[in-house]
Design a protein around this motif. Structure first.
Motif, short mmCIF file in Angstrom:
data_model
loop_
_atom_site.label_atom_id
_atom_site.label_comp_id
_atom_site.label_asym_id
_atom_site.label_seq_id
_atom_site.Cartn_x
_atom_site.Cartn_y
_atom_site.Cartn_z
N LEU A 110 0.82 -1.21 0.00
CA LEU A 110 0.00 0.00 0.00
C LEU A 110 0.85 1.26 0.00
N VAL A 111 2.01 1.18 0.62
CA VAL A 111 2.95 2.31 0.57
C VAL A 111 3.55 2.41 -0.83
N LYS A 112 3.81 1.27 -1.44
CA LYS A 112 4.39 1.27 -2.78
C LYS A 112 3.46 1.93 -3.79
N ILE A 113 2.15 1.60 -3.74
CA ILE A 113 1.25 2.19 -4.73
C ILE A 113 0.99 3.66 -4.42
N ALA A 114 1.07 4.05 -3.16
CA ALA A 114 0.95 5.48 -2.82
C ALA A 114 2.10 6.26 -3.45
N ILE A 115 3.31 5.72 -3.33
CA ILE A 115 4.49 6.36 -3.92
C ILE A 115 4.39 6.34 -5.45
N ALA A 116 3.94 5.20 -5.99
CA ALA A 116 3.85 5.06 -7.45
C ALA A 116 2.84 6.05 -8.03
N HIS A 117 1.71 6.24 -7.35
CA HIS A 117 0.72 7.20 -7.84
C HIS A 117 1.30 8.62 -7.82
N TYR A 118 1.95 8.96 -6.70
CA TYR A 118 2.60 10.27 -6.63
C TYR A 118 3.59 10.44 -7.78
N GLN A 119 4.41 9.42 -8.02
CA GLN A 119 5.45 9.52 -9.04
C GLN A 119 4.85 9.64 -10.45
N PHE A 120 3.80 8.87 -10.70
CA PHE A 120 3.14 8.95 -12.01
C PHE A 120 2.62 10.36 -12.26
N GLU A 121 1.92 10.92 -11.26
CA GLU A 121 1.36 12.26 -11.43
C GLU A 121 2.46 13.30 -11.57
N THR A 122 3.62 13.06 -10.97
CA THR A 122 4.74 13.99 -11.07
C THR A 122 5.38 13.92 -12.46
N ILE A 123 5.51 12.71 -12.99
CA ILE A 123 6.05 12.55 -14.35
C ILE A 123 5.08 13.13 -15.38
N HIS A 124 3.77 12.94 -15.15
CA HIS A 124 2.73 13.43 -16.06
C HIS A 124 3.08 13.05 -17.51
N PRO A 125 3.11 11.74 -17.80
CA PRO A 125 3.71 11.29 -19.07
C PRO A 125 2.88 11.57 -20.32
N PHE A 126 1.58 11.88 -20.15
CA PHE A 126 0.73 12.13 -21.31
C PHE A 126 0.38 13.61 -21.41
N LEU A 127 -0.04 14.02 -22.60
CA LEU A 127 -0.48 15.41 -22.77
C LEU A 127 -1.85 15.64 -22.17
N ASP A 128 -2.65 14.59 -22.07
CA ASP A 128 -3.99 14.70 -21.50
C ASP A 128 -4.34 13.36 -20.85
N GLY A 129 -5.22 13.38 -19.85
CA GLY A 129 -5.70 12.14 -19.25
C GLY A 129 -4.82 11.59 -18.15
N ASN A 130 -3.81 12.35 -17.68
CA ASN A 130 -2.91 11.83 -16.64
C ASN A 130 -3.62 11.54 -15.32
N GLY A 131 -4.56 12.40 -14.94
CA GLY A 131 -5.27 12.19 -13.69
C GLY A 131 -6.06 10.90 -13.69
N ARG A 132 -6.79 10.68 -14.78
CA ARG A 132 -7.62 9.47 -14.86
C ARG A 132 -6.78 8.20 -14.92
N ILE A 133 -5.70 8.22 -15.69
CA ILE A 133 -4.83 7.04 -15.77
C ILE A 133 -4.12 6.83 -14.43
N GLY A 134 -3.71 7.90 -13.79
CA GLY A 134 -3.03 7.78 -12.49
C GLY A 134 -3.93 7.20 -11.42
N ARG A 135 -5.21 7.57 -11.45
CA ARG A 135 -6.15 7.01 -10.46
C ARG A 135 -6.47 5.56 -10.80
N LEU A 136 -6.56 5.25 -12.08
CA LEU A 136 -6.79 3.86 -12.51
C LEU A 136 -5.61 2.97 -12.12
N LEU A 137 -4.42 3.51 -12.15
CA LEU A 137 -3.22 2.75 -11.77
C LEU A 137 -3.36 2.14 -10.38
N ILE A 138 -4.01 2.85 -9.47
CA ILE A 138 -4.18 2.36 -8.09
C ILE A 138 -5.00 1.06 -8.10
#
Length: 339
Positions: free
Chosen positions: A158-186
């Motif tokens: 649970l700590v790992k996915i908390a960190i992973a979600h933070y990291q994904f949102e920080t990288i923001h790898p897409f031009l659009d849809g990062n929030g939705r994909i980041g929440r789905l990642l959880i």
């Protein structure tokens, strides 16, 4: 963390006992799609999301497509998990479905960004946050993927996915849809790690409840190195959301049993068809007479009569106000997902 783990365990155990769990998941996914898309500015409500496209007003159609793309992308990603691990490839495939034929379709669906983006503000000069340069996105996402699958580090899942979600949102790898994909990642992570056997937990409603707090806690990791506060906030969200999902599931089962008993006691010769119609409504709680006719195999007039019986019993209510092309909603059931 212990409380979050216990609540997740209770939800997972509960889900194994429910024979109609897939019906519940469909509505849960629809709610998640509506709430997650609302965070991004989409206005579709849950009852609209469940309607067929030809029942949606033209000015609402773009929002309806966005929400239904999210439902499709989530369901597809869960299916793909059986053959493909959480990876850049899986996230890109999911992203392509998410942005298909919607307002972000020109923003590289299924591809990591090839230009700089920013969060809030009119330009880079007044942005609240500027993610890493596009040249680093591939390397950073590869690093994140390795972190998610690294079994040698002693970090609770649970700590790992908390960190992973933070990291994904920080990288923001897409031009659009990062929030939705980041929440789905959880959700994908919890299913992939067998913490949940079914995709029953979605944090969008928790994040939306106080969006400022969500963004502040992410920002404080970046600006103050305060990972601890983010982890506490995330774990409280896991515990609260799992408990609420368990309660909703319990309420759905109680409602189903109560209505089945009422049908068996009050509907006489119509009971068999009424039960068939109720089962359909648990899956899709928006219906018209033609759909009732098709699902029960009755004539149009007999199906219309059964719909009238459901209205008289307060199972359904008509929502269009029209005398023709009427649409009916299983309101009491839908309201359980709003609580």
């Amino acid at each position: 963390m212990e409380k979050a783990a216990i609540k997740l365990g209770e939800l997972n155990s509960f889900s194994k006992l429910v024979p109609t769990i897939d019906l519940f998941i469909q509505l849960h996914v629809t709610k998640e799609a509506v709430v997650s898309s609302r965070i991004e500015g989409t206005q579709t409500q849950m009852d609209e999301a469940l309607m067929d496209e030809d029942e949606i007003a033209p000015e609402r159609k773009d929002d309806w497509i966005e929400v239904n793309n999210y439902i499709k992308s989530l369901n597809t990603a869960i299916e793909r998990l059986e053959k493909l691990p959480i990876s850049s490839r899986l996230l890109r495939e999911t992203h392509q479905i998410l942005l298909d034929s919607v307002r972000g379709e020109h923003r590289l669906p299924g591809e990591f960004r090839s230009s700089q983006n920013w969060i809030d503000g009119n330009s880079l000069s007044d942005a609240i946050f500027i993610p890493p340069h596009q040249d680093y996105v591939g390397e950073l996402m590869s690093d994140l993927e390795n972190f998610i699958h690294n079994e040698d580090i002693d970090v609770p899942e649970l700590v790992k996915i908390a960190i992973a979600h933070y990291q994904f949102e920080t990288i923001h790898p897409f031009l659009d849809g990062n929030g939705r994909i980041g929440r789905l990642l959880i959700t994908l992570f919890l299913v992939d790690k067998k913490i949940l056997t079914k995709p029953l937990l979605y944090l969008s409603a928790y994040f939306e409840k106080n969006k400022g707090l969500y963004y502040d806690n992410l920002t404080f990791v970046r600006t103050k190195n305060d990972m601890k506060q983010w982890l506490k906030y995330f774990l409280v969200g896991i515990a609260e959301t799992a408990e609420k999902a368990s309660q909703t599931l319990s309420n759905v089962l109680e409602l189903k049993e109560r209505l089945e008993n009422k049908i068996n006691n009050d509907f006489g010769r119509k009971s068999q068809n009424a039960i068939i119609l109720l089962q359909y409504l648990l899956k899709k709680p928006i219906i018209n007479v033609n759909q009732a006719k098709d699902v029960t195999g009755l004539t149009y007039n007999t199906a219309n009569s059964l719909i009238s019986d459901f209205i008289d019993a307060d199972f359904l209510k008509e929502v269009t106000g029209y005398s023709r092309n009427r649409v009916f909603i299983f309101d009491e059931y839908l309201k359980l997902f709003y609580k």
